[in-house]
Write an enzyme that holds these catalytic residues in place. Structure first.
Site, short mmCIF file in Angstrom:
data_model
loop_
_atom_site.label_atom_id
_atom_site.label_comp_id
_atom_site.label_asym_id
_atom_site.label_seq_id
_atom_site.Cartn_x
_atom_site.Cartn_y
_atom_site.Cartn_z
CB SER A 61 3.84 -2.07 -3.80
OG SER A 61 3.21 -1.22 -4.73
CE1 TYR B 45 7.37 2.32 -2.74
CE2 TYR B 45 6.05 1.42 -4.52
CZ TYR B 45 6.21 1.71 -3.17
OH TYR B 45 5.22 1.37 -2.28
P1 NAP Z 1 4.29 6.59 4.94
O1 NAP Z 1 2.98 7.14 5.34
O2 NAP Z 1 5.23 7.46 4.16
O3 NAP Z 1 5.07 5.98 6.23
C1 NAP Z 1 6.34 5.43 6.08
C2 NAP Z 1 6.87 4.98 7.41
O4 NAP Z 1 8.18 4.41 7.21
C3 NAP Z 1 7.05 6.10 8.42
O5 NAP Z 1 6.69 5.60 9.70
C4 NAP Z 1 8.54 6.39 8.36
O6 NAP Z 1 9.05 6.89 9.58
C5 NAP Z 1 9.08 5.00 8.13
N1 NAP Z 1 10.41 4.99 7.55
C6 NAP Z 1 10.83 5.49 6.34
N2 NAP Z 1 12.14 5.28 6.18
C7 NAP Z 1 12.58 4.62 7.28
C8 NAP Z 1 13.83 4.15 7.70
N3 NAP Z 1 14.94 4.27 6.94
N4 NAP Z 1 13.93 3.53 8.92
C9 NAP Z 1 12.82 3.38 9.69
N5 NAP Z 1 11.61 3.82 9.35
C10 NAP Z 1 11.48 4.46 8.16
O7 NAP Z 1 4.09 5.29 4.06
P2 NAP Z 1 2.81 4.34 3.90
O8 NAP Z 1 2.02 4.83 2.75
O9 NAP Z 1 2.17 4.10 5.22
O10 NAP Z 1 3.57 3.04 3.40
C11 NAP Z 1 4.04 2.04 4.29
C12 NAP Z 1 4.61 0.90 3.46
O11 NAP Z 1 3.63 0.45 2.54
C13 NAP Z 1 5.81 1.31 2.59
O12 NAP Z 1 6.71 0.24 2.47
C14 NAP Z 1 5.16 1.60 1.24
O13 NAP Z 1 6.05 1.50 0.17
C15 NAP Z 1 4.13 0.53 1.21
N6 NAP Z 1 2.99 0.78 0.30
C16 NAP Z 1 2.28 1.92 0.37
C17 NAP Z 1 1.18 2.08 -0.46
C18 NAP Z 1 0.31 3.30 -0.46
O14 NAP Z 1 -0.51 3.44 -1.40
N7 NAP Z 1 0.40 4.19 0.52
C19 NAP Z 1 0.85 1.07 -1.36
C20 NAP Z 1 1.64 -0.07 -1.41
C21 NAP Z 1 2.71 -0.21 -0.57
P3 NAP Z 1 9.45 8.47 9.75
O15 NAP Z 1 8.17 9.22 9.80
O16 NAP Z 1 10.22 8.52 11.01
O17 NAP Z 1 10.25 8.82 8.52
C1 GCO Z 2 2.99 5.76 -6.92
C2 GCO Z 2 2.51 5.35 -5.55
C3 GCO Z 2 2.75 3.89 -5.30
C4 GCO Z 2 2.06 3.46 -4.04
C5 GCO Z 2 1.88 2.01 -3.90
C6 GCO Z 2 1.00 1.37 -4.93
O1 GCO Z 2 3.61 6.81 -7.05
O2 GCO Z 2 2.67 5.05 -7.89
O3 GCO Z 2 3.07 6.11 -4.53
O4 GCO Z 2 4.09 3.63 -5.32
O5 GCO Z 2 2.73 3.97 -2.91
O6 GCO Z 2 3.07 1.29 -3.70
O7 GCO Z 2 0.68 0.09 -4.52
#
Ligand code: NAP
Ligand code: GCO
Length: 270
Positions: free
Chosen positions: A151, A164
């Protein structure tokens, strides 16, 4: 390299990929991208219900040959079984994407230790557990790719997300350490660092206010992002294919930020 080999640099034909948390959001987009590039794809989610729902989402995209497994990736025994099941049903894992992640937005001094631990467990310990489960096979076969979804908060802090940022910062260094320890065995471990992406995880930051106006955080992020918009999960497809493919065979221990330029920008002057 021949012209044909250069053209095939991004092909994942003949490869097997496992994406944790690949049922919607970023994981779903990455899994679709790897599948479109030719890989056989497996994913896991926390429950049978999540897996069933995800299989319907894949089918709606015309993808009927992915395999889904319920598995909480923080549980080492279940994670080891997941890897064995995927290798039995789909194929030896060439590509692991540690995507599953959670966030808890709580001011630091109000955060319970068990909440902090759970975030670190899912976002940092689970990628260690999963990498540990696939690495012996990758070493034996002489190649492998591990992509850790980091991230921009692997680099930056912000209020309310202490657990986080600690976990994602740690994941960046775990990525570098896997590179250091296994790079000599033709294993590449890189991070994919999304900026702010419109998914379920960030939905609370984009909610409309009662007067219909945009959430202040939504406006803040758009202003803080040179691209001038939130990212979409599909913006991560190309970077994921690159990091999973032979095109990145000499890229190792790197965090590829796909953030619309956030980390390059100090922010607009008032
Ligand atoms: P999301 O929409 O909340 O999806 C999260 C996924 O992780 C879901 O498929 C969930 O499955 C699964 N999961 C959570 N806990 C788990 C566990 N203990 N075992 C197996 N699966 C689990 O999240 P997202 O926004 O797509 O983010 C995906 C990744 O990218 C994460 O690592 C997040 O931190 C990272 N990220 C996100 C952003 C952003 O802006 N969205 C930015 C940077 C990084 P269930 O539905 O079954 O719970
Ligand atoms: C927040 C956001 C972030 C994003 C992401 C940013 O509350 O600041 O949820 O944590 O998920 O990781 O890159």
């Amino acid at each position: 390299m021949t012209e044909m080999q250069i053209r095939n640099l991004f092909s994942l034909e003949g490869k097997t990929a496992l994406v944790t948390g690949g049922c919607y959001g970023i994981g779903f987009a990455i899994a679709r991208a790897l599948h479109a590039a030719g890989a056989k794809v497996a994913f896991c989610a926390t429950s049978d219900a999540s897996v069933e729902k995800a299989l319907a989402s894949y089918a709606a995209e015309g993808i009927t040959d992915v395999r889904g497994y319920p598995c909480d990736v923080t549980d080492e025994a279940r994670a080891q079984k997941l890897v064995a099941d995927v290798e039995r049903d789909v194929g030896a894992i060439d590509i692991l994407v540690n995507n599953a992640g959670i966030i808890k937005r709580i001011p630091m001094c109000d955060m319970k230790v068990e909440d902090f631990r759970r975030v670190v467990d899912v976002d940092l310990v689970a990628p260690f557990i999963m990498a540990k489960a696939v690495l012996p096979g990758m070493v034996a076969r002489g190649h492998g790719k591990i992509i850790n979804v980091c991230s921009i908060l692997s680099e930056l802090g912000r209020e309310t997300v202490a657990a986080y940022t600690a976990a994602k910062g740690g994941l960046k260094l775990l990525t570098q350490n896997i590179c250091a320890e296994f790079g000599g065995q033709n294993i590449q471990c890189n991070g994919l660092g999304p900026g702010y992406i419109a998914t379920q995880q960030t939905a609370p930051l984009r909610e409309r206010q009662s007067d219909g106006s945009r959430h202040p955080f939504d406006q803040f992020i758009v202003g803080r992002t040179p691209a001038g918009r939130w990212g979409e999960a599909e913006d991560l497809m190309g970077p994921a294919i690159f990091l999973a493919s032979d095109a990145s065979n000499f890229v190792n221990g790197h965090i590829l930020y796909a953030d619309g330029g956030v980390l390059a920008y100090i922010g607009k002057q008032p």
